[in-house]
Design a protein around this motif. Structure first.
Motif, short mmCIF file in Angstrom:
data_model
loop_
_atom_site.label_atom_id
_atom_site.label_comp_id
_atom_site.label_asym_id
_atom_site.label_seq_id
_atom_site.Cartn_x
_atom_site.Cartn_y
_atom_site.Cartn_z
N TYR A 1 0.79 -1.24 -0.07
CA TYR A 1 0.09 0.16 0.11
C TYR A 1 0.92 1.38 -0.19
O TYR A 1 1.77 1.50 1.02
CB TYR A 1 -0.96 0.11 1.18
CG TYR A 1 -1.87 -1.24 1.50
CD1 TYR A 1 -3.32 -1.25 1.21
CD2 TYR A 1 -1.38 -2.40 2.09
CE1 TYR A 1 -3.77 -2.23 1.13
CE2 TYR A 1 -2.16 -3.44 2.43
CZ TYR A 1 -3.30 -3.67 1.60
OH TYR A 1 -4.09 -4.61 2.03
N TYR A 2 0.91 2.20 -0.92
CA TYR A 2 1.43 3.46 -1.08
C TYR A 2 0.33 4.47 -0.90
O TYR A 2 -0.22 4.92 -1.71
CB TYR A 2 2.25 3.54 -2.41
CG TYR A 2 3.45 2.57 -2.41
CD1 TYR A 2 4.04 2.14 -1.30
CD2 TYR A 2 3.72 1.89 -3.65
CE1 TYR A 2 5.09 1.24 -1.37
CE2 TYR A 2 4.86 1.35 -3.87
CZ TYR A 2 5.52 0.71 -2.38
OH TYR A 2 6.52 -0.06 -2.80
N ASN A 3 0.59 5.48 0.28
CA ASN A 3 -0.28 6.54 0.70
C ASN A 3 -1.65 6.20 0.44
O ASN A 3 -2.62 7.13 0.11
CB ASN A 3 -0.10 7.54 -0.40
CG ASN A 3 1.34 8.47 0.12
OD1 ASN A 3 1.85 8.41 1.03
ND2 ASN A 3 2.05 8.68 -1.14
N THR A 4 -2.14 4.84 0.87
CA THR A 4 -3.49 4.46 1.00
C THR A 4 -3.51 3.06 1.80
O THR A 4 -2.50 2.46 2.02
CB THR A 4 -4.20 4.37 -0.43
OG1 THR A 4 -5.47 3.94 -0.52
CG2 THR A 4 -3.41 2.92 -1.17
N GLU B 1 3.33 -6.20 -9.19
CA GLU B 1 2.65 -4.92 -9.60
C GLU B 1 3.28 -3.74 -9.03
O GLU B 1 3.32 -2.79 -9.79
CB GLU B 1 1.01 -5.00 -8.97
CG GLU B 1 0.08 -6.00 -9.79
CD GLU B 1 -1.21 -5.96 -8.94
OE1 GLU B 1 -2.10 -6.26 -9.79
OE2 GLU B 1 -1.28 -5.70 -7.89
N THR B 2 3.93 -3.86 -7.92
CA THR B 2 4.62 -2.79 -7.41
C THR B 2 5.94 -2.52 -8.25
O THR B 2 6.28 -1.35 -8.43
CB THR B 2 5.27 -3.27 -5.81
OG1 THR B 2 3.87 -3.45 -5.16
CG2 THR B 2 5.91 -2.05 -5.18
N MET B 3 6.76 -3.70 -8.67
CA MET B 3 7.92 -3.38 -9.30
C MET B 3 7.37 -2.81 -10.83
O MET B 3 8.01 -1.82 -11.09
CB MET B 3 8.58 -4.77 -9.63
CG MET B 3 8.97 -5.53 -8.31
SD MET B 3 10.04 -4.55 -7.36
CE MET B 3 9.48 -5.00 -5.60
N GLU B 4 6.26 -3.14 -11.31
CA GLU B 4 5.90 -2.62 -12.71
C GLU B 4 5.61 -1.04 -12.24
O GLU B 4 5.76 -0.13 -13.31
CB GLU B 4 4.50 -3.26 -12.79
CG GLU B 4 4.15 -2.99 -14.42
CD GLU B 4 5.40 -3.14 -15.52
OE1 GLU B 4 5.46 -2.31 -16.29
OE2 GLU B 4 5.94 -4.06 -15.26
N THR C 1 7.25 0.88 5.96
CA THR C 1 7.09 -0.23 7.10
C THR C 1 6.71 -1.42 6.27
O THR C 1 5.88 -1.59 5.51
CB THR C 1 5.97 0.21 8.15
OG1 THR C 1 6.07 -0.64 9.29
CG2 THR C 1 4.61 0.21 7.75
N TYR C 2 7.36 -2.56 6.90
CA TYR C 2 7.34 -3.75 6.34
C TYR C 2 6.79 -5.02 7.45
O TYR C 2 7.58 -5.04 8.49
CB TYR C 2 8.64 -4.37 5.77
CG TYR C 2 8.96 -3.36 4.56
CD1 TYR C 2 8.94 -3.57 3.25
CD2 TYR C 2 9.90 -2.13 5.11
CE1 TYR C 2 9.29 -2.55 2.35
CE2 TYR C 2 10.30 -1.44 4.11
CZ TYR C 2 10.10 -1.40 2.94
OH TYR C 2 10.71 -0.59 1.69
N GLN C 3 5.83 -5.51 7.18
CA GLN C 3 5.63 -6.81 8.18
C GLN C 3 6.18 -8.10 7.58
O GLN C 3 6.18 -8.36 6.37
CB GLN C 3 4.21 -6.99 8.05
CG GLN C 3 3.88 -7.95 9.51
CD GLN C 3 2.28 -8.39 9.26
OE1 GLN C 3 1.37 -8.00 8.49
NE2 GLN C 3 1.99 -9.01 10.45
N TYR D 1 4.30 5.88 2.80
CA TYR D 1 3.96 7.03 3.26
C TYR D 1 4.98 8.14 2.89
O TYR D 1 6.05 8.01 3.28
CB TYR D 1 3.49 7.34 4.77
CG TYR D 1 2.42 6.25 4.96
CD1 TYR D 1 1.20 6.22 4.76
CD2 TYR D 1 2.86 5.27 5.66
CE1 TYR D 1 0.09 5.18 4.76
CE2 TYR D 1 2.03 4.14 6.22
CZ TYR D 1 0.58 4.26 5.69
OH TYR D 1 -0.15 3.37 6.25
N TRP D 2 4.28 9.13 2.02
CA TRP D 2 5.14 10.23 1.71
C TRP D 2 4.14 11.17 0.93
O TRP D 2 2.94 10.98 0.54
CB TRP D 2 6.40 10.11 0.55
CG TRP D 2 5.69 9.19 -0.59
CD1 TRP D 2 5.49 10.25 -1.85
CD2 TRP D 2 5.50 7.99 -1.15
NE1 TRP D 2 5.04 9.17 -2.99
CE2 TRP D 2 5.22 7.87 -2.28
CE3 TRP D 2 5.88 6.66 -0.46
CZ2 TRP D 2 4.74 6.84 -3.22
CZ3 TRP D 2 5.46 5.58 -0.77
CH2 TRP D 2 4.97 5.71 -2.17
#
Length: 173
Positions: free
Chosen positions: A59-62, A71-74, A131-133, A145-146
């Motif tokens: 999740y980025y900013n959401t 999908e994140t790498m893309e 943050t990573y779980q 978050y940024w």
């Protein structure tokens, strides 16, 4: 005899009080090393998903619309088109690992990101919190978050200037 029993009891109590409890906070762990490798991979544009579990959610900013690791790498590859250069700075990096009261393992990091827009060479500096779980040594959840406002506004400005230039080039009717 009473003194010996009392002395033995005190020794057992002293030894049991000194036993280490599980580490709940550290700044040095295999999980932190994994996150540092992930940051290094991002900076070198090595889009490796091996650190993520197959079911990971990013999740980025959401807190909605999770991305998978691929999908994140893309996403990173697509946004790279906007930058002449980009990456996390080596200075002022902070990493910590915590084990929550529920037994979850999380790595938090605070980093400074710098990018230079390809269209106008404008440099942008942004503080970032990630943050990573972790479960069984793999990332199962990531939150980033940024504040992207400066980049968004600059890209909108570039797009508006391009449209204006395009309009000026059209022949008069």
């Amino acid at each position: 005899m009473k003194n010996i029993i009392l002395l033995c009891t005190m020794a057992v109590l002293a030894l049991s009080a000194c036993q280490q409890s599980p580490v709940r906070y550290t700044q040095d762990s295999p999980e932190i090393d994994t996150v540092k490798k992930l940051i290094s991979n991002y900076n070198s544009k090595s889009f490796d998903t091996s650190m993520y579990a197959d079911t990971s959610k990013i999740y980025y900013n959401t807190n909605k619309n999770a991305l998978s690791a691929s999908e994140t790498m893309e996403y990173h590859k697509q946004t790279d088109a906007n930058y002449a250069s980009r990456g996390f700075q080596n200075e002022n990096q902070e990493f910590e690992m915590v084990v929550t009261d529920d037994g979850e393992t999380w790595v938090n990091c605070w980093l400074d990101w710098k990018g230079t827009l390809a269209a106008n060479n404008k440099a942008v500096d942004i503080p970032v919190h990630l943050t990573y779980q972790f479960v069984d040594g793999k990332i199962v959840r990531e939150h980033g978050y940024w504040d992207p406002s400066e980049i968004v506004m600059e890209l909108q400005k570039i797009e508006a200037e391009a449209k204006m230039a395009e309009e000026e080039m059209k022949p008069m009717e």
